[in-house]
Every structure is written in structure tokens, then in C-alpha cells.
Design an enzyme around this catalytic site. Structure first.
Site, PDB file in Angstrom:
ATOM      1  N   SER A 192       0.835  -1.208   0.000  1.00 17.72           N
ATOM      2  CA  SER A 192       0.000   0.000   0.000  1.00 17.72           C
ATOM      3  C   SER A 192       0.866   1.253   0.000  1.00 17.72           C
ATOM      4  O   SER A 192       0.390   2.332  -0.364  1.00 17.72           O
ATOM      5  CB  SER A 192      -0.908   0.002   1.236  1.00 17.72           C
ATOM      6  OG  SER A 192      -0.151  -0.112   2.429  1.00 17.72           O
ATOM      7  N   HIS A 193       2.133   1.133   0.396  1.00 15.98           N
ATOM      8  CA  HIS A 193       3.048   2.273   0.409  1.00 15.98           C
ATOM      9  C   HIS A 193       3.961   2.281  -0.814  1.00 15.98           C
ATOM     10  O   HIS A 193       4.902   3.075  -0.874  1.00 15.98           O
ATOM     11  CB  HIS A 193       3.896   2.248   1.679  1.00 15.98           C
ATOM     12  CG  HIS A 193       3.136   2.588   2.918  1.00 15.98           C
ATOM     13  ND1 HIS A 193       2.054   1.866   3.340  1.00 15.98           N
ATOM     14  CD2 HIS A 193       3.288   3.586   3.812  1.00 15.98           C
ATOM     15  CE1 HIS A 193       1.578   2.396   4.458  1.00 15.98           C
ATOM     16  NE2 HIS A 193       2.310   3.447   4.764  1.00 15.98           N
ATOM     17  N   ASP A 222      -3.957   1.148   3.526  1.00 16.22           N
ATOM     18  CA  ASP A 222      -4.505  -0.210   3.550  1.00 16.22           C
ATOM     19  C   ASP A 222      -6.026  -0.178   3.453  1.00 16.22           C
ATOM     20  O   ASP A 222      -6.643  -1.061   2.843  1.00 16.22           O
ATOM     21  CB  ASP A 222      -4.068  -0.939   4.821  1.00 16.22           C
ATOM     22  CG  ASP A 222      -2.589  -1.295   4.799  1.00 16.22           C
ATOM     23  OD1 ASP A 222      -2.086  -1.630   3.715  1.00 16.22           O
ATOM     24  OD2 ASP A 222      -1.943  -1.229   5.853  1.00 16.22           O
TER      25      ASP A 222
END
Length: 340
Positions: A49-50, A190
């Protein structure tokens, strides 16, 4: 739910795509190298997610004029063991990279040293700031505050950011122990990923429009009201990070959102603190043996694992086989990578 199609990218291809998106959005060569490396490491180690999914948010911060794509951070020594940085309205990771060598030297000289930074943006995993210090033989602790979206226990409106923290320490004969986590039950990205992929969260992580704890990512995104991990204990940690991050460094408080709202940004110009400790200067010659023993008591203890070690298995897999990326996301990123 119909599974989306994917394409396998090597880590080199991930980095090339990230670099292209960042440059097209207005980042200079040096800064885009730093952020592209972090995006690639996130795809490699997780949480993804990053990684590539964060690129549209990075790009928006530059194209909107909110962040400085050609930032030239300054670092000043203001006490024997204290460095103070101004990120020039750029990303914190660029400033901390500029301060790293001097911070390591000060920690080895004094036993402990700290770097604080204001006028900075931050999106991504904090562990990429602590891991290099652990690789240099130091213990590291990092905190940064962020956009208010975490409700204090029993509250009805956000006060704190997701306010991440990271810890790292060297480990004899192996990779450093490194972990990072948000002060919220689940990181915002997330939640956004769960909404994009069409599934609920595994546990209640925020409030719905009626004020009830919810696992529905779309309901939580509507309210932007996340729950702290560990109820009142997580809220206390978020408070501590607000003090060590924003207050100590002189960054913007998480609740002070007025400027970022005019740019539609997903972050604020918060404050960050990175503390480096040289264990060899603290009087315990067996420090390394202690770390080995602690890890040994965890490994093989049922399904337990040393905090952060899940990334190592992911890293090996990604380096060998690449990573699967949705074709929908790739189409969006390829469009963003086109010169204006």
C-alpha cells in the site's frame, strides 16, 4: 468480486516507473531517486500500500503546488547531539538522507543523537529511515505526525494523525530487526486498498457515518475517522508521537489542516524526530548477545516471529520473481508518467 488482471514487474521496472511518475509530476533528479527507491522497497518488502499505489498521491502533492519537487533541505547542528532540519517544503526522506552521515557520527561520538525536522511531507514507511542506522550498528527510533484522522478513545472527531513510528536495531549474523507501524488500527492506504479491491477489513478500523465501529472501508473513507490500535493505549501512543514529532520539531499539528485542504492533499507539513543510539557506548558489551537471545526466544515459539521479519520472506520472493501489479493501476501510472 471479479479478480482484476495483473502484470508481473521486476523491481527494476517498478523503480523505473516510479521515477518516471515522480519526474513527470515535477520532482528533480535527486529527490525522485530517494522516493523511487522507497516506493520500490515498499513493493519489495511490503506493505505494498506504500509502494506504487502511493505514487498518485505523491504526484498530486507536486502538481497541486503543495510540496516542493526541487527541495534543498538544510541541516543545522544546534547542540552536541542534536541536528535540526528544514525540509524546504519537500519530503522528509530527502532531508533525513542529507542528515544521516552526520547523525551517525554524532551518535558514535555522544552515545545518542537526534535529528528533528519541520516543513516536511511524509508518505511511506518510516522503516526506511531507521534501517540504514541499524545497518550501521545503531539502535534507531523514528516518529512523525500526520493528517488528523484518528479519533481518541471515546471521542467522536479525529485529533491525531495515523502517527507512525519505527524501531530498528542490529542483529548479529543477520539482517537488522526493523519494524514500523501506525498508531491507527490500520494504515489509511490499507483502507484505500481494501476499498479498491472490494473487500472488508479483517477487524473494525474506523467509524461509519453513524459513529459505529466498522469494517467497511468505504464507510471509513467517508468519515475519515480511524480508530487507534489498542483503544486508549494506542491513543496514548498517538499523543506521544504528536509531542515528539510536531511539538519537538516545530511541525504542523495534525489538527491544523487548513493549508492542506486548499490543495486537496492527503498529508500535512508535520514534524519528525529520529533518534540514534550507539549500543557500544552504553556499557553492555554483550548487547548483541541479548538481541540474539530475544530473537531466539521468539523464533520457533508457535507461530510467533520477530517483529518486522515478515518483510525478509517477501523481499526474497520479490527479488527472485518480481511483483504482481494490477493492470488498472499500471494504466493509471503510465498515464501519470507522460510528460506534461
Amino acid at each position: 468480486m471479479t479478480a482484476s488482471s495483473t502484470k508481473t514487474l521486476s523491481l527494476a521496472e517498478v523503480r523505473g516507473l516510479a521515477k518516471s511518475v515522480l519526474v513527470a509530476a515535477g520532482m528533480d533528479a535527486a529527490g525522485s531517486d530517494v522516493i523511487a527507491d522507497i516506493v520500490t522497497a515498499s513493493e519489495r518488502d511490503g506493505p505494498r500500500s506504500h509502494g506504487l499505489r502511493m505514487l498518485p498521491v505523491y504526484a498530486q502533492s507536486f502538481t497541486s503546488g503543495y510540496a516542493n519537487g526541487a527541495a534543498a533541505p538544510s541541516v543545522e547542528k544546534i547542540a552536541p547531539g542534536v541536528l535540526r532540519g528544514d525540509a524546504d517544503n519537500g519530503y522528509y526522506q530527502i532531508a533525513v538522507a542529507a542528515a544521516r552521515d552526520e547523525l551517525i557520527a554524532l551518535a558514535r561520538e555522544n552515545g545518542i543523537a537526534a535529528f528533528t525536522c519541520s516543513n516536511c511531507h511524509h508518505l511511506g514507511g518510516l522503516r526506511f529511515d531507521t534501517e540504514p542506522l541499524a545497518e550501521a550498528g545503531l539502535v534507531a527510533l523514528a516518529v512523525i505526525n500526520s493528517l488528523s484522522m484518528v479519533v481518541p478513545q471515546g471521542g467522536v472527531k479525529p485529533v491525531f494523525g495515523t502517527n507512525p513510528m519505527s524501531f530498528a536495531c542490529p542483529r548479529e549474523g543477520g539482517e537488522p530487526v526493523v519494524w514500523d507501524q501506525a498508531a491507527s488500527m490500520v494504515a489509511l492506504m490499507d483502507i484505500r486498498m481494501a476499498a479498491a479491491e472490494g473487500h472488508d477489513l479483517p477487524r473494525p478500523a474506523g467509524l461509519d457515518p453513524e459513529g459505529n465501529a466498522s469494517t467497511d472501508p468505504n464507510a471509513i473513507l467517508e468519515t475519515r475517522s480511524l480508530l487507534p490500535f489498542g483503544e486508549h493505549k494506542g491513543a496514548a501512543i498517538a499523543f506521544m508521537i504528536e509531542v515528539l514529532g510536531a511539538a519537538l520539531a516545530g511541525g504542523t499539528l495534525s489538527v491544523d489542516n487548513q493549508e492542506r485542504e486548499s490543495f486537496g492533499a492527503l498529508n500535512i507539513k508535520g514534524g519528525a524526530t529520529l533518534i540514534a543510539i550507539d549500543p557500544s557506548r552504553f556499557g553492555n558489551a554483550a548487547f548483541g548477545a541479548y538481541i540474539t537471545r530475544i530473537c531466539a526466544e521468539i523464533e520457533g515459539n508457535g507461530a510467533a516471529r520477530v517483529p518486522g521479519d515478515g518483510r525478509l520472506k517477501k523481499r526474497a520472493s520479490a527479488e527472485a520473481d518480481g511483483v504482481e501489479v494490477s493492470t488498472e493501476l499500471l494504466a493509471q501510472l503510465n498515464q501519470l508518467a507522460q510528460p506534461a
